[in-house]
Design a protein around this motif. Sequence first.
Motif, PDB file in Angstrom:
ATOM      1  N   TYR B  25       0.833  -1.197   0.000  1.00 16.71           N
ATOM      2  CA  TYR B  25       0.000   0.000   0.000  1.00 16.71           C
ATOM      3  C   TYR B  25       0.868   1.248   0.000  1.00 16.71           C
ATOM      4  O   TYR B  25       2.042   1.217   0.380  1.00 16.71           O
ATOM      5  CB  TYR B  25      -0.945   0.004   1.197  1.00 16.71           C
ATOM      6  CG  TYR B  25      -0.253   0.138   2.527  1.00 16.71           C
ATOM      7  CD1 TYR B  25       0.190  -0.981   3.220  1.00 16.71           C
ATOM      8  CD2 TYR B  25      -0.022   1.389   3.092  1.00 16.71           C
ATOM      9  CE1 TYR B  25       0.846  -0.870   4.431  1.00 16.71           C
ATOM     10  CE2 TYR B  25       0.632   1.516   4.318  1.00 16.71           C
ATOM     11  CZ  TYR B  25       1.065   0.378   4.973  1.00 16.71           C
ATOM     12  OH  TYR B  25       1.721   0.496   6.176  1.00 16.71           O
ATOM     13  N   PRO B  31      -3.045   4.041   8.007  1.00 18.23           N
ATOM     14  CA  PRO B  31      -4.322   3.424   7.635  1.00 18.23           C
ATOM     15  C   PRO B  31      -4.593   2.123   8.376  1.00 18.23           C
ATOM     16  O   PRO B  31      -3.688   1.497   8.927  1.00 18.23           O
ATOM     17  CB  PRO B  31      -4.141   3.136   6.142  1.00 18.23           C
ATOM     18  CG  PRO B  31      -2.671   2.917   5.992  1.00 18.23           C
ATOM     19  CD  PRO B  31      -2.031   3.879   6.964  1.00 18.23           C
ATOM     20  N   LEU B  33      -5.886  -1.701   7.548  1.00 16.45           N
ATOM     21  CA  LEU B  33      -5.747  -2.563   6.371  1.00 16.45           C
ATOM     22  C   LEU B  33      -6.728  -3.720   6.444  1.00 16.45           C
ATOM     23  O   LEU B  33      -7.020  -4.241   7.540  1.00 16.45           O
ATOM     24  CB  LEU B  33      -4.315  -3.095   6.267  1.00 16.45           C
ATOM     25  CG  LEU B  33      -3.226  -2.039   6.199  1.00 16.45           C
ATOM     26  CD1 LEU B  33      -1.840  -2.701   6.194  1.00 16.45           C
ATOM     27  CD2 LEU B  33      -3.381  -1.166   4.946  1.00 16.45           C
ATOM     28  N   TYR B  66       0.276  -6.672   9.407  1.00 17.99           N
ATOM     29  CA  TYR B  66       0.471  -5.278   9.023  1.00 17.99           C
ATOM     30  C   TYR B  66       1.946  -4.938   9.201  1.00 17.99           C
ATOM     31  O   TYR B  66       2.442  -4.818  10.322  1.00 17.99           O
ATOM     32  CB  TYR B  66      -0.393  -4.416   9.939  1.00 17.99           C
ATOM     33  CG  TYR B  66      -0.551  -2.951   9.615  1.00 17.99           C
ATOM     34  CD1 TYR B  66       0.515  -2.148   9.205  1.00 17.99           C
ATOM     35  CD2 TYR B  66      -1.780  -2.351   9.797  1.00 17.99           C
ATOM     36  CE1 TYR B  66       0.329  -0.804   8.965  1.00 17.99           C
ATOM     37  CE2 TYR B  66      -1.968  -0.998   9.561  1.00 17.99           C
ATOM     38  CZ  TYR B  66      -0.909  -0.225   9.143  1.00 17.99           C
ATOM     39  OH  TYR B  66      -1.080   1.112   8.912  1.00 17.99           O
ATOM     40  N   LEU B  92      -7.567  -0.491   2.139  1.00 18.28           N
ATOM     41  CA  LEU B  92      -7.187   0.334   3.290  1.00 18.28           C
ATOM     42  C   LEU B  92      -8.207   1.438   3.504  1.00 18.28           C
ATOM     43  O   LEU B  92      -8.960   1.798   2.606  1.00 18.28           O
ATOM     44  CB  LEU B  92      -5.797   0.937   3.094  1.00 18.28           C
ATOM     45  CG  LEU B  92      -5.545   1.976   2.005  1.00 18.28           C
ATOM     46  CD1 LEU B  92      -5.987   3.382   2.420  1.00 18.28           C
ATOM     47  CD2 LEU B  92      -4.051   2.023   1.664  1.00 18.28           C
ATOM     48  N   ASP B  94      -8.307   5.230   6.012  1.00 19.31           N
ATOM     49  CA  ASP B  94      -7.566   6.078   6.949  1.00 19.31           C
ATOM     50  C   ASP B  94      -8.540   7.006   7.640  1.00 19.31           C
ATOM     51  O   ASP B  94      -8.796   8.107   7.162  1.00 19.31           O
ATOM     52  CB  ASP B  94      -6.470   6.867   6.223  1.00 19.31           C
ATOM     53  CG  ASP B  94      -5.535   7.547   7.202  1.00 19.31           C
ATOM     54  OD1 ASP B  94      -4.423   7.909   6.795  1.00 19.31           O
ATOM     55  OD2 ASP B  94      -5.927   7.727   8.378  1.00 19.31           O
TER      56      ASP B  94
END
Lengths: 116, 115
Positions: B25, B31, B33, B66, B92, B94
Amino acid sequence: GAGVSQSPSNKVTEKGKDVELRCDPISGHTALYWYRQSLGQGLEFLIYFQGNSAPDKSGLPSDRFSAERTGGSVSTLTIQRTQQEDSAVYLCASSPGLAGGTDTQYFGPGTRLTVL
Amino acid sequence: GDSVTQMEGPVTLSEEAFLTINCTYTATGYPSLFWYVQYPGEGLQLLLKATKADDKGSNKGFEATYRKETTSFHLEKGSVQVSDSAVYFCALSDRVKTSYDKVIFGPGTSLSVIP
């Protein structure tokens, strides 16, 4: 309990016609999202609702696209003067809309739109 | 802007084989995930998620960790079954940036598991 439902499941229309797609979110979910899944573009965000207001409409591809949500529940996505490039699966998702953290979005089965 | 890249498919594996689907990403923030799965004829479902670095999400034998240092969230399963045949999407969101969960999806990887 019932999940997110969408209707119709399939819609075939002629170029230039208007279409309305409906989403019934999970009861009590305040956040509602529309996405579009197409062969060329993958899965794209269209619009986000919190309650009846839409703080983010940035993903709507043109002014032919609009959406509303009434009573903090059902949402309708309207496409005016449909074009062939509008052909896609339109997905709706809802989530509890909790402050902080990350909500899980629950997706409906989608509406497959075909513009001839 | 933020984006997700995942390995191209289709991927075809024999039953009981080991599965890895790579996902990386690009994001300016921190973010959360996700891996979503879409079984044939069904809607999109959340498979697993991780909300901060070094978290491991797991579900139905699938795992993903992650990794902030490599900006990756690879999906793995030790022994796939025919019923795992589906399209898998890395994604993702955020919430710090947007205050809500605007999900950005990768292109999807189609997996077929043959008996």
